[in-house]
Design an enzyme around this catalytic site. Structure first.
Site, mmCIF file in Angstrom:
data_model
loop_
_atom_site.group_PDB
_atom_site.id
_atom_site.type_symbol
_atom_site.label_atom_id
_atom_site.label_comp_id
_atom_site.label_asym_id
_atom_site.label_seq_id
_atom_site.Cartn_x
_atom_site.Cartn_y
_atom_site.Cartn_z
ATOM 1 N N GLY A 40 50.581 43.670 41.172
ATOM 2 C CA GLY A 40 51.645 44.656 41.400
ATOM 3 C C GLY A 40 50.959 45.947 41.776
ATOM 4 O O GLY A 40 50.358 46.597 40.935
ATOM 5 N N HIS A 41 50.980 46.293 43.051
ATOM 6 C CA HIS A 41 50.244 47.465 43.524
ATOM 7 C C HIS A 41 51.231 48.578 43.887
ATOM 8 O O HIS A 41 52.048 48.422 44.787
ATOM 9 C CB HIS A 41 49.359 47.065 44.716
ATOM 10 C CG HIS A 41 48.240 46.146 44.313
ATOM 11 N ND1 HIS A 41 47.411 45.507 45.205
ATOM 12 C CD2 HIS A 41 47.801 45.771 43.089
ATOM 13 C CE1 HIS A 41 46.522 44.787 44.533
ATOM 14 N NE2 HIS A 41 46.742 44.924 43.251
HETATM 15 P P1 IMP Z 1 48.319 34.660 35.984
HETATM 16 O O1 IMP Z 1 47.419 35.321 36.964
HETATM 17 O O2 IMP Z 1 49.776 34.910 36.245
HETATM 18 O O3 IMP Z 1 48.006 33.205 35.818
HETATM 19 O O4 IMP Z 1 48.071 35.312 34.533
HETATM 20 C C1 IMP Z 1 46.832 35.150 33.838
HETATM 21 C C2 IMP Z 1 46.435 36.427 33.115
HETATM 22 O O5 IMP Z 1 46.107 37.436 34.071
HETATM 23 C C3 IMP Z 1 47.551 37.019 32.254
HETATM 24 O O6 IMP Z 1 46.948 37.636 31.126
HETATM 25 C C4 IMP Z 1 48.151 38.095 33.143
HETATM 26 O O7 IMP Z 1 48.774 39.120 32.406
HETATM 27 C C5 IMP Z 1 46.910 38.589 33.856
HETATM 28 N N1 IMP Z 1 47.190 39.181 35.166
HETATM 29 C C6 IMP Z 1 47.503 38.532 36.314
HETATM 30 N N2 IMP Z 1 47.686 39.389 37.312
HETATM 31 C C7 IMP Z 1 47.469 40.610 36.808
HETATM 32 C C8 IMP Z 1 47.469 41.921 37.386
HETATM 33 O O8 IMP Z 1 47.698 42.140 38.577
HETATM 34 N N3 IMP Z 1 47.181 42.934 36.523
HETATM 35 C C9 IMP Z 1 46.879 42.731 35.222
HETATM 36 N N4 IMP Z 1 46.852 41.525 34.648
HETATM 37 C C10 IMP Z 1 47.150 40.475 35.441
#
Ligand code: IMP
Length: 431
Positions: A40-41
């Site tokens: 989310g940018h």
């Molecule tokens: P996934 O990438 O949706 O599989 O999530 C795996 C982990 O990465 C979780 O702890 C998410 O909260 C974290 N995560 C994924 N994308 C982001 C991001 O853009 N910012 C911060 N944490 C992220």
């Protein structure tokens, strides 16, 4: 300084979009190379906020071409929604300036269902629920669907049907009963594909061509190094390699074309989802954590979840600097710490009674962070001038440089586009 990669060197949410938006001014192309719409940018221009999940953050600069590289897992519905929202704001997102790799792996609705269904099983990662892990799993297992294959529906239909049947069994085993029919899923994918198709190219060849012409390429990392599938806090990580080395694999350029690596950190640390977090503000620091969360607006721009907040972790940062080959640091949200009397920096971990400066590979015993305390600083205005920074804030930056061995090249001093100190002006020039 021609090409440049910007990577987050914490657990994501370091404020990459603002830095990319700044550097995009002097770049010809911005490329996403990993992750998907789990990112989310957020970019703030004037009073208007734009949140991007899949489209690269250079899109608000009209002379920049934006590329979604092959390393990204691609949700066509999200892409179209995001593209149409930008069109509604008057942003040109036509195929000549928004390109998508034809070999991106597609996130299908069953990947999202699997992602969410697995979260109810024994290891709850706290994923974004966007289907990222299951799509990368299928890619590695050689079961994935590459977007360009949708141009041959009759050829892929039987293979996709077998894939669908297997996933249905899996979902039912996880207790999930409501599954869309194969025909609905297939027809929706084809309908989306028709709209995405004009954006599809061989982005690797496209980028090589631009690079040969001397164009400046900016690689936009997503998530952060501590979420890297190999070197992050496994298994509490995302499903891609988030470090700068992957900019090559995920874009189809070579590692020698990456150029300068800019590593972005906040002045403190946050993490969303579950997993180890040695410097999390707890106990006596809990109130400070809440203050940072409120002032820093630490709520996820993808899921809206509250982010966990903690002190800057130099042990983790030093490891991330090493893993990415960081040439210079960018520092964000320095202003958020203003007004806190004493600021802590973790310089060591204590694991099993032993002190170390090594970030661990295994997280069986959660380390205890050992801190150094530095003097806090008063509020200061969002600024472009280093002389506006209070001296204690400058000392904090100096300590960060000493510990990591890398200079801070950019400092973000507020949410707005122009609230930025650029210490190394080379960052803004092509050569
Ligand atoms: P996934 O990438 O949706 O599989 O999530 C795996 C982990 O990465 C979780 O702890 C998410 O909260 C974290 N995560 C994924 N994308 C982001 C991001 O853009 N910012 C911060 N944490 C992220």
């Amino acid at each position: 300084m021609k090409n440049l990669a910007l990577v987050g060197i914490q657990w994501g949410d370091e404020g990459k979009a603002k830095i990319i938006d700044h550097l995009a001014e002097t770049s010809d192309v911005v490329v996403r190379f990993q992750g998907g719409n789990n990112a989310g940018h957020t970019i703030v221009v004037g009073n208007e906020k734009t949140v991007l999940h899949l489209i690269p953050s250079g899109v608000l600069h009209k002379n920049t071409i934006n590329v979604v590289g092959n390393g990204v897992v691609f949700d066509m519905g999200v892409f179209l929604h995001e593209r149409d929202s930008l069109i509604a704001k008057g942003v040109d997102v036509g195929p000549s300036r928004l390109k998508v790799s034809e070999i991106c792996h597609v996130i299908l609705p069953l990947h999202q269902l699997l992602d969410r269904a697995r979260e109810t099983s024994k290891t709850k990662i706290g994923t974004t629920g966007r289907g990222i892990g299951p799509t990368y799993s299928d890619k590695a297992a050689r079961l994935g669907l590459r977007i360009g294959e949708l141009a041959y529906p009759e050829k892929i239909r039987p293979t996709l049907k077998t894939w669908y049947d297997e996933k249905c069994v899996h979902l039912k085993n996880l207790g999930h009963e409501e599954i869309p029919s194969f025909d609905d899923l297939f027809n929706q994918a084809l309908a989306h594909f028709k709209k995405v198709e004009p954006h599809l190219v061989d982005t690797s060849r496209f980028l090589h061509d631009l690079d040969r012409k001397g164009k400046r390429i900016l690689f936009e990392g997503a998530q952060g190094t501590l979420l890297d599938i190999d070197y992050g806090t496994y298994p509490f990580v995302t499903s891609s390699n988030t470090s700068a080395g992957f900019a090559a694999c995920g874009s189809g350029l070579s590692s020698s074309q990456i150029g300068y690596v800019l590593g972005l950190t906040k002045a403190y640390t946050t993490r969303v989802g579950s997993g180890p977090f040695p410097t999390e503000c707890q106990g006596a620091d809990e109130e400070t954590g809440k203050l940072i969360a409120k002032k820093g607006n630490e709520f996820g721009s993808t899921t809206g979840r509250a982010r966990r907040c903690g002190w800057l972790d130099l042990v983790a940062l030093k490891r991330a600097v090493e893993l990415n080959g960081v040439h210079g640091l960018a520092l964000s949200k320095l202003d958020v710490l203003s007004g806190i009397k004493t600021i802590k920096l973790a310089t060591h971990y204590e694991i099993d009674g032993k002190r170390t400066q090594d970030f661990p590979n295994f997280w069986i015993h959660e380390p205890k962070a050992i801190y150094e305390e530095v003097e806090g600083w008063p509020e200061f205005p969002g600024t472009q001038k280093e002389s506006d920074l209070p001296s204690a804030a400058r000392q904090f930056i100096q300590r960060l440089e000493e510990y990591t061995g890398v200079k801070v090249a950019m400092i973000s001093t507020g949410a707005k586009r122009d609230e930025m100190i650029v210490r190394d002006s080379k960052l803004l020039h092509k050569s």
